[in-house]
Design an enzyme around this catalytic site. Structure first.
Site, PDB file in Angstrom:
ATOM      1  N   SER A 144      45.358  35.277  34.560  1.00  0.00           N
ATOM      2  CA  SER A 144      45.671  36.647  34.977  1.00  0.00           C
ATOM      3  C   SER A 144      44.675  37.150  36.017  1.00  0.00           C
ATOM      4  CB  SER A 144      45.683  37.579  33.761  1.00  0.00           C
ATOM      5  OG  SER A 144      44.393  37.663  33.167  1.00  0.00           O
TER       6      SER A 144
ATOM      7  N   ARG B  18      46.313  37.723  39.728  1.00  0.00           N
ATOM      8  CA  ARG B  18      46.417  39.140  40.124  1.00  0.00           C
ATOM      9  C   ARG B  18      45.762  39.367  41.488  1.00  0.00           C
ATOM     10  NH1 ARG B  18      44.296  40.922  36.114  1.00  0.00           N
ATOM     11  NH2 ARG B  18      46.035  41.783  34.914  1.00  0.00           N
TER      12      ARG B  18
ATOM     13  N   ASN C  87      48.063  40.003  45.073  1.00  0.00           N
ATOM     14  CA  ASN C  87      47.947  41.245  45.834  1.00  0.00           C
ATOM     15  C   ASN C  87      47.451  41.001  47.255  1.00  0.00           C
ATOM     16  OD1 ASN C  87      48.333  43.969  44.163  1.00  0.00           O
ATOM     17  ND2 ASN C  87      47.537  42.418  42.768  1.00  0.00           N
TER      18      ASN C  87
END
Length: 280
Positions: free
Chosen positions: A211, A215, A219
């Site tokens: 994660s 993440r 992005n």
């Protein structure tokens, strides 16, 4: 991002070729394995730059009225320290510098996305010509490379394991893998629940680096791709003013993403280490 001739389209291939060229890494082979030299080089230089800036301000720190640069650094340091203090309730002598390093380093790497997309292309074209620029690649947003984000998140994962063993001991850590979160009192029940407990704990531990890495990568990769799409769609002189406005608007919004992703990576790292440090 890759070096692109200032003329825009890569080899006349249109927008697709332009984007593909910019998404191509500068690859070298180490022991027969691909190595993204551009991500490593830019990340290293930015890490050294961040360390140098903090070191110079620390050396010039005075007890009197601080200058603007020193005041800004003090605000950042106090902000990070307050976040660590609120989250990690153990010895912070290592955790606070770690959090500061992560925040500053990730911010610097993310901020590379704000530099003009074809700046490297212009430099190489001016020095060596368009043909050299067309065959030279440089992606200069290290956090848009999944190898960079996973390298950091895997490092955090090993720190989680270290702090778990440090807080609970080797036997305590191993025992917890088989006895939590489903607790049992009888021997038979403990044996039955050992497998599900181990599976859930492994999923919990492995999901943390995944994660963290995905993440940040997702992005920043998306933000970099939007810049490329805007540059590609408005690459003619007629549409250039509209592209300039669109890129400016996206850049202003992207500043928030850059700061937020650096903050999230730092906070989640501290939270995961705090969870590992606590006894269950």
């Amino acid at each position: 991002m890759a070096l692109e001739p200032s003329g825009g389209e890569s080899g006349g291939g249109g927008l697709t070729a332009y984007i593909v060229h910019h998404l191509t890494h500068n690859v070298v082979y180490v022991a027969g394995q691909k190595f993204h030299f551009d991500s490593w080089m830019v990340a290293l230089l930015l890490g050294l730059l961040g360390s140098f800036l903090l070191w110079t301000q620390a050396r010039k720190a005075t007890a009197g009225v601080p200058g603007k640069a020193q005041a800004f650094v003090e605000i950042v340091v106090e902000f990070v320290d307050s976040q660590v203090k609120d989250t990690f309730h153990g010895d912070r002598r290592f955790i606070a510098p770690l959090a500061l390093t992560i925040f500053v380093w990730v911010f610097f790497m993310n901020a590379m996305d704000l530099l003009p997309l074809d700046l490297p292309a212009g430099v190489v074209t001016a020095v060596a010509g368009e043909e050299a620029a067309h065959h030279t690649y440089l992606r200069w947003v290290p956090t848009a490379d999944v190898n960079t984000t996973f390298a950091m998140s895997i490092t955090v994962f090993f720190l989680i394991i270290f702090y778990s063993i440090k807080a609970k001991g080797g036997w305590g850590f191993t025992k917890e893998l088989f006895t939590a979160p489903f607790h049992a009192h009888g021997t038979f029940a403990k044996i039955v629940l050992a497998g599900p407990n181990l599976f859930l704990n492994l999923v919990e531990y492995l999901s943390k680096p995944v994660s963290l890495g995905m993440r940040l990568f997702g992005n920043m990769y998306a933000g970099e791709l939007v810049f490329m799409l805007i540059a590609g769609l408005f690459m003619s002189w007629i549409t250039f003013p509209f592209g300039l406005v669109a890129n400016s608007v996206w850049a202003i919004f992207h500043i928030l993403i850059i700061l937020l992703q650096a903050f999230i990576f730092m906070v989640l790292t501290v939270v995961y280490l705090a969870m590992a440090h606590e006894h269950h």
